[in-house]
Design an enzyme around this catalytic site. Structure first.
Site, PDB file in Angstrom:
ATOM      1  N   ASP A 121       0.867  -1.317   0.034  1.00 48.39           N
ATOM      2  CA  ASP A 121      -0.097  -0.093   0.106  1.00 48.39           C
ATOM      3  C   ASP A 121       0.754   1.140  -0.176  1.00 48.39           C
ATOM      4  OD1 ASP A 121      -2.179  -1.763   0.199  1.00 48.39           O
ATOM      5  OD2 ASP A 121      -2.139  -1.684   2.320  1.00 48.39           O
ATOM      6  N   GLU A 122       2.043   1.105  -0.556  1.00 47.50           N
ATOM      7  CA  GLU A 122       2.677   2.318  -0.481  1.00 47.50           C
ATOM      8  C   GLU A 122       2.590   3.466  -1.845  1.00 47.50           C
ATOM      9  OE1 GLU A 122       3.842  -0.762  -1.206  1.00 47.50           O
ATOM     10  OE2 GLU A 122       5.193  -1.232   0.434  1.00 47.50           O
ATOM     11  N   GLY A 123       1.610   2.962  -2.634  1.00 47.75           N
ATOM     12  CA  GLY A 123       1.102   3.894  -3.702  1.00 47.75           C
ATOM     13  C   GLY A 123       1.521   3.381  -5.197  1.00 47.75           C
ATOM     14  N   LYS A 124       1.898   2.002  -5.283  1.00 49.28           N
ATOM     15  CA  LYS A 124       2.625   1.524  -6.328  1.00 49.28           C
ATOM     16  C   LYS A 124       1.505   1.635  -7.440  1.00 49.28           C
ATOM     17  CE  LYS A 124       2.232  -2.726  -4.184  1.00 49.28           C
ATOM     18  NZ  LYS A 124       2.015  -1.989  -3.107  1.00 49.28           N
ATOM     19  N   ALA A 147      -3.949  -8.076  -3.508  1.00 48.29           N
ATOM     20  CA  ALA A 147      -3.589  -6.678  -4.005  1.00 48.29           C
ATOM     21  C   ALA A 147      -4.631  -5.637  -4.286  1.00 48.29           C
ATOM     22  CB  ALA A 147      -2.904  -6.563  -5.334  1.00 48.29           C
ATOM     23  N   GLY A 148      -4.385  -4.547  -3.814  1.00 45.12           N
ATOM     24  CA  GLY A 148      -5.382  -3.316  -4.229  1.00 45.12           C
ATOM     25  C   GLY A 148      -4.672  -1.965  -4.497  1.00 45.12           C
ATOM     26  N   HIS A 149      -4.475  -1.872  -5.756  1.00 46.44           N
ATOM     27  CA  HIS A 149      -3.995  -0.654  -6.188  1.00 46.44           C
ATOM     28  C   HIS A 149      -4.788   0.539  -6.781  1.00 46.44           C
ATOM     29  CE1 HIS A 149      -0.190  -3.742  -7.288  1.00 46.44           C
ATOM     30  NE2 HIS A 149      -0.643  -3.755  -6.096  1.00 46.44           N
ATOM     31  N   GLN A 179       2.134  -6.024  -3.308  1.00 42.65           N
ATOM     32  CA  GLN A 179       2.537  -6.149  -1.735  1.00 42.65           C
ATOM     33  C   GLN A 179       3.837  -5.536  -1.251  1.00 42.65           C
ATOM     34  OE1 GLN A 179       1.276  -9.507  -3.225  1.00 42.65           O
ATOM     35  NE2 GLN A 179      -0.708  -8.676  -2.796  1.00 42.65           N
ATOM     36  N   THR A 211       2.955 -12.732   3.109  1.00 43.32           N
ATOM     37  CA  THR A 211       1.884 -13.293   1.992  1.00 43.32           C
ATOM     38  C   THR A 211       2.718 -14.441   1.408  1.00 43.32           C
ATOM     39  OG1 THR A 211       0.592 -12.811   0.003  1.00 43.32           O
ATOM     40  CG2 THR A 211       2.650 -11.693  -0.063  1.00 43.32           C
ATOM     41  N   LYS A 258       3.072  10.259  -0.465  1.00 43.91           N
ATOM     42  CA  LYS A 258       2.382  10.686   0.730  1.00 43.91           C
ATOM     43  C   LYS A 258       2.954  11.690   1.733  1.00 43.91           C
ATOM     44  CE  LYS A 258      -1.466   8.094   1.659  1.00 43.91           C
ATOM     45  NZ  LYS A 258      -2.658   7.246   2.034  1.00 43.91           N
ATOM     46  N   ALA A 313       5.836  12.039  -4.085  1.00 42.70           N
ATOM     47  CA  ALA A 313       4.388  12.315  -4.434  1.00 42.70           C
ATOM     48  C   ALA A 313       3.759  12.964  -3.519  1.00 42.70           C
ATOM     49  CB  ALA A 313       3.760  11.246  -4.612  1.00 42.70           C
TER      50      ALA A 313
HETATM   51  P1  GDP Z   1      -0.723   0.424  -3.670  1.00 47.74           P
HETATM   52  O1  GDP Z   1      -1.431  -1.159  -3.123  1.00 47.74           O
HETATM   53  O2  GDP Z   1       0.777   0.345  -3.034  1.00 47.74           O
HETATM   54  O3  GDP Z   1      -0.850   0.681  -4.969  1.00 47.74           O
HETATM   55  O4  GDP Z   1      -1.457   1.357  -2.619  1.00 47.74           O
HETATM   56  P2  GDP Z   1      -2.992   1.671  -2.256  1.00 47.74           P
HETATM   57  O5  GDP Z   1      -3.582   1.965  -3.425  1.00 47.74           O
HETATM   58  O6  GDP Z   1      -3.452   0.564  -1.544  1.00 47.74           O
HETATM   59  O7  GDP Z   1      -2.707   2.800  -1.189  1.00 47.74           O
HETATM   60  C1  GDP Z   1      -2.093   4.016  -1.446  1.00 47.74           C
HETATM   61  C2  GDP Z   1      -3.334   5.121  -1.317  1.00 47.74           C
HETATM   62  O8  GDP Z   1      -2.628   6.374  -1.287  1.00 47.74           O
HETATM   63  C3  GDP Z   1      -4.400   5.373  -2.319  1.00 47.74           C
HETATM   64  O9  GDP Z   1      -5.707   5.611  -1.726  1.00 47.74           O
HETATM   65  C4  GDP Z   1      -3.491   6.414  -3.163  1.00 47.74           C
HETATM   66  O10 GDP Z   1      -4.740   6.947  -3.875  1.00 47.74           O
HETATM   67  C5  GDP Z   1      -3.054   7.183  -2.270  1.00 47.74           C
HETATM   68  N1  GDP Z   1      -1.869   7.715  -2.640  1.00 47.74           N
HETATM   69  C6  GDP Z   1      -0.963   7.470  -3.353  1.00 47.74           C
HETATM   70  N2  GDP Z   1       0.100   8.379  -3.428  1.00 47.74           N
HETATM   71  C7  GDP Z   1      -0.243   9.425  -2.541  1.00 47.74           C
HETATM   72  C8  GDP Z   1       0.022  10.556  -2.045  1.00 47.74           C
HETATM   73  O11 GDP Z   1       1.313  11.239  -2.432  1.00 47.74           O
HETATM   74  N3  GDP Z   1      -0.585  11.321  -1.165  1.00 47.74           N
HETATM   75  C9  GDP Z   1      -1.748  11.198  -0.848  1.00 47.74           C
HETATM   76  N4  GDP Z   1      -2.369  11.880   0.035  1.00 47.74           N
HETATM   77  N5  GDP Z   1      -2.128  10.012  -1.337  1.00 47.74           N
HETATM   78  C10 GDP Z   1      -1.618   9.282  -2.251  1.00 47.74           C
HETATM   79  P1  IMO Z   2      -0.960  -4.236  -2.277  1.00 47.73           P
HETATM   80  O1  IMO Z   2      -0.550  -4.884  -3.523  1.00 47.73           O
HETATM   81  C1  IMO Z   2      -1.203  -4.610   1.899  1.00 47.73           C
HETATM   82  C2  IMO Z   2      -1.281  -8.728   3.867  1.00 47.73           C
HETATM   83  C3  IMO Z   2      -2.477  -9.128   4.496  1.00 47.73           C
HETATM   84  C4  IMO Z   2      -1.790  -9.983   5.588  1.00 47.73           C
HETATM   85  C5  IMO Z   2      -0.603 -10.655   4.784  1.00 47.73           C
HETATM   86  C6  IMO Z   2      -1.137 -12.272   4.072  1.00 47.73           C
HETATM   87  O2  IMO Z   2      -2.281  -3.597  -2.220  1.00 47.73           O
HETATM   88  O3  IMO Z   2       0.295  -3.605  -1.536  1.00 47.73           O
HETATM   89  P2  IMO Z   2      -2.505 -12.753   1.948  1.00 47.73           P
HETATM   90  O4  IMO Z   2      -4.143 -12.753   2.050  1.00 47.73           O
HETATM   91  O5  IMO Z   2      -1.872 -12.418   0.841  1.00 47.73           O
HETATM   92  O6  IMO Z   2      -2.512 -14.162   2.488  1.00 47.73           O
HETATM   93  O7  IMO Z   2      -2.301 -12.150   3.378  1.00 47.73           O
HETATM   94  O8  IMO Z   2      -0.500  -9.964   3.769  1.00 47.73           O
HETATM   95  N1  IMO Z   2      -1.405  -8.138   2.425  1.00 47.73           N
HETATM   96  C7  IMO Z   2      -1.272  -6.886   2.006  1.00 47.73           C
HETATM   97  N2  IMO Z   2      -1.161  -5.771   2.916  1.00 47.73           N
HETATM   98  N3  IMO Z   2      -1.193  -4.324   0.926  1.00 47.73           N
HETATM   99  C8  IMO Z   2      -1.417  -5.712  -0.048  1.00 47.73           C
HETATM  100  O9  IMO Z   2      -1.398  -5.562  -1.227  1.00 47.73           O
HETATM  101  C9  IMO Z   2      -1.693  -6.819   0.574  1.00 47.73           C
HETATM  102  N4  IMO Z   2      -1.924  -8.251   0.120  1.00 47.73           N
HETATM  103  C10 IMO Z   2      -1.584  -8.772   1.082  1.00 47.73           C
HETATM  104  O10 IMO Z   2      -3.077  -8.062   5.101  1.00 47.73           O
HETATM  105  O11 IMO Z   2      -1.117  -9.352   6.530  1.00 47.73           O
HETATM  106 MG    MG Z   3      -3.096  -1.679  -1.632  1.00 47.04          MG
END
Ligand code: GDP
Ligand code: IMO
Ligand code: MG
Length: 423
Positions: free
Chosen positions: A13-16, A39-41, A224, A239, A331, A408
Site C-alpha cells: 500500500d505504498e502507492g504502487k 492486492a488493491g492498487h 504487496q 503473504t 504521501k 508524491a
Molecule cells: P498500492 O497498493 O501500493 O497501490 O497502494 P494503495 O492504493 O493500496 O494505497 C495508497 C493510497 O494512497 C491510495 O488511496 C492512493 O490513492 C493514495 N496515494 C498515493 N500516493 C499518494 C500521495 O502522495 N498522497 C496522498 N495523500 N495519497 C496518495
Molecule cells: P498491495 O498490492 C497490504 C497482507 C495481509 C496479511 C498478509 C497475508 O495493495 O500492496 P494474504 O491474503 O496475502 O495471504 O495476506 O499480507 N497483504 C497486504 N497488505 N497491501 C497488500 O497488497 C496486501 N496483500 C496482502 O494484510 O497481513
Molecule cells: Mg494496496
C-alpha cells in the site's frame, strides 16, 4: 531504459498503483508477476477512483499490453467482476490489450474456504485478505494446483479437483466442520468461468520474451511489499509469494540481466495491515491522526492500517533484498499535518546497535532508535520543496545510498515531482 520493476519496499500500500499508472503510459507492456487479488492498487483519474486488484495498472492506457504472468494466483470469478467494473469506467479491455498466462495458478473455492477457516479458527492469525492466496500457493508448491489452461477441459478439471480435495475434505469435515461444494459443482463452476476468460488466455512468457528482444519497454508491477515476501518478509506474517524483484524472474520469465532498474515505493511514514511485528508503530493518538488524514484503510478489505514512523533499518534491508536502485517517496502531504517528525535510524537488538534488518531478526524484540528532524509544511504549489523536506529526503538518501527519484504529494496524477528520468 528498457525495463523497470516497481516494488513495494514496506508492507504494501505504498502507492504502487499511482506510480505504475504514471510510468505505464510510457511503456509497451505492464506485467503482474506474483500475488493475486489480495492486492488493491488505487489510481485516481480526474477525481474518479479506480481500484485494481488483479488487472495490471497498465489497463488505463489503451496502447499498453497488460499481462498477468504465470507467477500470479488467479481467481477467475474475481477477475470477471473486476473486468466488469473496469469496463464501466469506459476503459476498453480486449484480448488485444490484456493477456492472462495459461500457466497461472487458479484459486478454487476450496482454497478460499480454507484461508477463511484458518484465519478464524487457526492458532496463528496472520490477518490475511481471505482471498485464498496462501492455500493456492501451497497447492502450487505441492504440485497439485489447477492451472488456467486446465479450466478448458472438464474431465481433467474433475480429476484434478478429486486429487486436490482428497486431503482438504478431511479438514473441512473433521477439523473445521463446514460444508463445501461437491467436486462436480466446483468443476462446472470453474469450467464455465474458463469459457468466459478463454479469449484472454495465452502464452505470456513468449510475449515477454519477444518484447524484450524487440526492444519494447516493459514495466513490472509488484504487488504487496518486500516485508511481506515469503522469504524476505516478517515470516510468518507475510503473504505467500516472492513480492521482491526476485519474483519477476520466476513469475514472469524475464532474465535478470534484462531488468534495467528497480524502483522501490515507500511512504514518507510506514503502514501495515494485518498482524505481525511493526517496530515503529504509533499506538497512540498520533498514529490515529496519520490514519485519518492519510485515509489509511485497506483498498481490498477496508481494514484500518496500522501507522508509524519511517523505519530506515527495514528500508535498508528492503533495498538490499530487492536490489532497489531508486525510491519514490509518497504521501509527503500527510506529514505536513503532523507537528513532529521522527525517523528510526537504527535498532538496539540483543545488546548491539544495528542499522539493517535481516531475515532471521526478531522484530518483536528490537528497540527503535529515533532521530528528531525539523518537520515540513510544504503547500506543494511550487516545483521546489522546502528546506525541511529536502533535508528529510537527504537523510533517507544518505542512509540508503540510493536517490529518491520521485516525490508524491497527493493521490491525483499531477501531484508528483520527478527528480529522475524513468523511460
Ligand atoms: P498500492 O497498493 O501500493 O497501490 O497502494 P494503495 O492504493 O493500496 O494505497 C495508497 C493510497 O494512497 C491510495 O488511496 C492512493 O490513492 C493514495 N496515494 C498515493 N500516493 C499518494 C500521495 O502522495 N498522497 C496522498 N495523500 N495519497 C496518495
Ligand atoms: P498491495 O498490492 C497490504 C497482507 C495481509 C496479511 C498478509 C497475508 O495493495 O500492496 P494474504 O491474503 O496475502 O495471504 O495476506 O499480507 N497483504 C497486504 N497488505 N497491501 C497488500 O497488497 C496486501 N496483500 C496482502 O494484510 O497481513
Ligand atoms: Mg494496496
Amino acid at each position: 531504459m528498457k525495463s523497470l520493476a516497481i516494488v513495494g519496499s514496506q508492507w504494501g500500500d505504498e502507492g504502487k498503483g499511482k506510480i505504475t499508472d504514471l510510468l505505464g503510459q510510457k511503456c509497451d507492456l505492464v506485467v503482474r508477476y506474483q500475488g493475486g487479488n489480495n492486492a488493491g492498487h488505487t489510481i485516481i483519474v480526474e477525481g474518479k477512483k479506480i481500484v485494481l486488484h488483479l488487472i495490471p495498472s497498465g489497463i488505463l492506457h489503451p496502447h499498453c499490453l497488460s499481462l498477468i504472468g504465470h507467477g500470479v494466483v488467479f481467481d477467475p470469478e474475481a477477475f470477471l467482476t473486476e473486468l466488469e467494473e473496469v469496463c464501466t469506467n469506459h476503459l476498453k479491455v480486449t484480448p488485444q490489450n490484456l493477456m492472462i498466462s495459461e500457466s497461472a495458478s487458479v484459486i478454487t473455492h476450496y482454497n478460499k474456504l480454507l484461508d477463511i477457516q484458518r484465519e478464524s479458527k487457526g492458532q496463528v492469525k496472520i490477518g490475511t485478505t481471505g482471498k485464498g492466496i496462501g492455500p493456492t500457493y501451497e497447492d502450487k508448491a505441492g504440485r497439485r494446483v489447477i492451472k488456467v489452461k486446465d479450466l478448458f477441459d472438464l474431465e481433467l478439471l474433475k480429476s484434478k479437483l478429486r486429487y486436490n480435495i482428497a486431503e482438504k475434505a478431511i479438514l473441512f469435515n473433521y477439523l473445521y466442520q463446514i460444508p463445501f461444494p461437491a467436486i462436480e459443482q466446483e468443476a462446472k463452476r470453474l469450467f464455465e468461468l474458463g469459457q468466459k476468460i478463454k479469449p484472454f488466455v495465452g502464452d505470456t512468457f513468449s510475449t515477454i520474451d519477444k518484447a524484450v528482444h524487440s526492444g519494447k519497454k516493459i514495466l513490472f508491477e509488484g504487488a504487496q511489499g518486500v516485508l511481506l515476501d515469503v522469504d524476505y518478509g516478517t515470516y510468518p506474517f507475510v503473504t505467500s509469494s516472492n513480492t521482491s524483484a526476485g519474483g519477476i524472474y520466476t513469475g514472469a520469465g524475464l532474465p535478470g540481466t534484462h531488468l534495467s532498474e528497480v524502483l522501490g515505493i515507500t511512504k514518507a511514514y510506514t503502514t501495515r495491515v494485518g498482524e505481525g511485528p511493526f517496530p515503529t508503530e504509533l499506538n497512540n493518538p498520533l498514529g490515529e491522526k496519520i490514519r485519518t488524514i492519510g485515509k489509511e484503510f485497506g483498498a481490498t478489505t477496508g481494514r484500518p492500517r496500522r501507522c508509524g514512523w519511517l523505519d530506515l533499518p527495514l528500508l535498508r534491508y528492503a533495498v538490499k533484498a530487492s536490489n532497489i536502485t531508486s525510491l519514490a517517496l509518497t504521501k509527503c502531504d500527510i506529514l505536513i499535518e503532523v507537528d513532529e517528525l521522527k525517523i528510526c535510524t537504527s535498532y538496539e537488538y540483543q545488546g548491539k546497535t544495528i542499522d539493517c534488518a535481516y531475515p532471521g531478526i526478531d522484530l518483536h524484540k528490537v528497540i527503535p532508535i529515533y532521530k528528531d528532524l525539523p518537520n515540513f509544511k510544504d503547500d506543494f504549489k511550487k516545483d521546489c520543496l522546502s528546506r525541511e523536506l529536502e533535508n528529510y529526503i537527504k537523510v533517507i538518501e544518505l542512509a540508503l545510498k540510493i536517490p529518491i527519484g520521485i516525490v508524491a504529494f497527493g493521490p491525483e496524477r499531477h501531484q508528483i515531482i520527478f527528480r529522475k528520468d524513468y523511460f
